[in-house]
Design an enzyme around this catalytic site. Sequence first.
Site, mmCIF file in Angstrom:
data_model
loop_
_atom_site.group_PDB
_atom_site.id
_atom_site.type_symbol
_atom_site.label_atom_id
_atom_site.label_comp_id
_atom_site.label_asym_id
_atom_site.label_seq_id
_atom_site.Cartn_x
_atom_site.Cartn_y
_atom_site.Cartn_z
ATOM 1 N N LYS A 80 0.853 -1.200 0.000
ATOM 2 C CA LYS A 80 0.000 0.000 0.000
ATOM 3 C C LYS A 80 0.883 1.242 0.000
ATOM 4 O O LYS A 80 1.914 1.277 0.688
ATOM 5 C CB LYS A 80 -0.907 -0.026 1.223
ATOM 6 C CG LYS A 80 -1.964 1.068 1.236
ATOM 7 C CD LYS A 80 -2.870 0.946 2.462
ATOM 8 C CE LYS A 80 -3.945 2.011 2.476
ATOM 9 N NZ LYS A 80 -4.824 1.907 3.665
ATOM 10 N N SER A 155 -9.786 1.978 2.797
ATOM 11 C CA SER A 155 -8.902 2.682 1.903
ATOM 12 C C SER A 155 -7.891 1.785 1.172
ATOM 13 O O SER A 155 -7.314 2.207 0.169
ATOM 14 C CB SER A 155 -8.133 3.748 2.677
ATOM 15 O OG SER A 155 -7.290 3.162 3.643
ATOM 16 N N SER A 179 -10.043 -0.285 6.996
ATOM 17 C CA SER A 179 -9.423 -0.104 5.674
ATOM 18 C C SER A 179 -8.736 -1.324 5.085
ATOM 19 O O SER A 179 -8.367 -1.304 3.914
ATOM 20 C CB SER A 179 -8.420 1.053 5.724
ATOM 21 O OG SER A 179 -9.090 2.276 5.593
#
Lengths: 486, 95
Positions: A80, A155, A179
Site C-alpha cells: 500500500k 482505503s 481499511s
Amino acid sequence: MLSLFQYRLPELHNMLQSKEISVSELTEQSLAAIADRDSKVHAFLTLNEEGARQSARALDDKLASGAARGLLFGLPAGIKDNIVTKGLRTTCASKFLDNFQPIYDATVVSKLRQADAVTVGKLNMDEFAMGGSNENSAYGAVRNPWNLEHVPGGSSGGSAAAVAAGEVLFALGSDTGGSIRQPASYCGVVGLKPTYGLVSRYGLVAFASSLDQIGPVTRNVEDSAYVLQAIAGYDAQDSTSAKVDIPDYLSALTGDVSGLRIAVPKEYIGEGVDPSVREQVMSALKVLESLGAVWEEVSLPHTEYAVAAYYLLASSEASSNLARFDGVRYGVRVDEGGGLLDLYHNSRSRGFGPEVKRRIMLGTYALSSGYYDAYYLKAQKVRTLIKQDFDEVFKNYDVVIGPTAPTTAFKLGSQTENPLTMYLNDILTIPVNLAGIPAVSIPCGFAGGLPVGLQIIGKEFDESTVLRVAHAFEQHTDFHKERPQL
Amino acid sequence: MSITVKDVQHVAKLARLQLSPEEEAVFTEQMNAILQYAEKLNELDTENVKPTTHVLQVSNVMREDVVKESLSQDEALLNAPEDEDGHFKVPAVLE
C-alpha cells in the site's frame, strides 16, 4: 499455461525451494498479470518492474548458492502506498507527495526484504487512507475486479483488488477504521487487521496513530497466517510496538472448532444490514455450528456510537499528523512570494484533496479551544465504553462474528455526495479499531455477483484463534477459490 | 450548536488551509451535518468514565541515549522543494 497463482504461499515456497519453479518465473507471471489487467483494475500507482526483476535474479542466485532462504522467499508482493519504501516513490495517493522518494524503509518493508519477498509495486488507496471506496485517490479510483462499475472498498482498495485480480500473491494494507477488512470483503479476499501494536507502524505514514495498524491481504487464511508470521513482532523504532511473544500462526490452523463459543452481536445483524448479507452470514454460522462450535446472540450496546466517536478521534489525530505537510521539507510547495504563512496555506490547499481537507477541518475544530471537552474528550470516553462492551463479551466467548460491512460493494459515484453516508459503511469495522483488537474478513458467499465478507473478531493478541476459526470455515467452503473473470 | 461560515474560516486559518468561497460553503454544510450526528454521543452519561487515549498499557518507553548513525544531510534534503547550503530554504519569516 497453468497459473502459478493457484497455489498457496507455503506450497509455492516449497516449489521454489525444490527449484520446480524459479523466482524470476513467478515474478514475470506477476508482472504479466499486471500488464494484462491493471489497466482495468487500476490497483497500482507505481510499478517496480526493474527492481523486482533484479531482486528475482538475486534470489535465484541465492538459491543456486545454497544460502539460507527467508519465509517469503521469491513471493511477489504489492505494498500500500502509505508504507514507505526506500528509493521507490511513495505518494499516499496524494498530489502532495507526487514525487516523494522515501529515504528509509518501513519496518514491515525491511521485514519483507529479510524474508526474501519480491516487491513488485505500490498500491492505490484513498488519499492518506481517508475513505472507504478508493474514490478519494488523487490518481483515479481502483475498480472492483468482480464488477468494474463497483468500488473495491477502501482505503486499501488497491491491495484488495490486486490480490483478487491475481496480480500479486499477497499485499500489505493498513486499517484505521476498517481499511483492510472492508475492501477485502468487497473484493472477496482475506484481510487481517492485527491487534494494535503487533505489527510495527514505523514507516507507515500516520493517519490516526492510536488506531492505525498494518496487516496482510491474501487469497486464503493460510497465506494470511504465513505473511503475519513474517511481519509481526516488537520494534524499538515504534514506541507503541508491543513486547509480546509471537506464536507459530500456521500451527494454530488445526481445523478444530469444536466447543468454540461464538458471540453474534444483535447490532451486527439487525437493521441497516442488507438482508442478502445477513443471509450469507447466517449460513456461515451454520457451517461453524456443523463443525461443533456454538453461537449465541449477544449485545454490544454502544455500537451505534462508534462511528461518531471514531470520526472525532481519527480526524483529530489526522489534523495533528498532517500538520507536517508544510511545503518545506518534502512534497508540494506553492510559493507565490507572500511569505512563510502563505507558503503553508497555498501548499496545503493545492496538495490536499477534498476529503483530507474535510477531516483536517473537522479534527482542528474538535481540538480547538472551547470544543475539546465536548468533542475530543467525550469521544475518548465513549471509546472506553465500546472497549468495555467487547471485554464483557469476551469473558464468555472466544470470538465475535458478524458481517464485515452492511452491504456488498456499491457502485462508483453512488455515495460521493454525502460524506456521512459513506462514513456509516464502516459501522461494523470501526469498533474493532477503537478497542484495539484483531479481526479478519474472509469470503463467505456472494450476493448479486459480488462477494460478501464474514468478520471474525478476537481477543487482544489472539490472532491464532481468529485465524483458526477462519481457516476451519474455509476448509469446508469454496468461496475463497472463486476468481473474478477479467 | 451549529457552525457558521465564519467559524469555518477561523478553523481553516488554524489548520493552515486556504479555502475557496465554494469550499467554505460546502464545508460549513457538511461539518454541521457531521457535528450534528456527533451530538448523539451526548445521549451517553460519561461523567464517571475514564477516557481511552490508547489501548495498550504502555507508558514512557525509554531507551539508552547512545550515538548511532543517522541520516546524512544529503538524504535529509533529498525531497526538499528548495534548499541552499545544506539547509531547507523558506521564505523570509520576519519582514
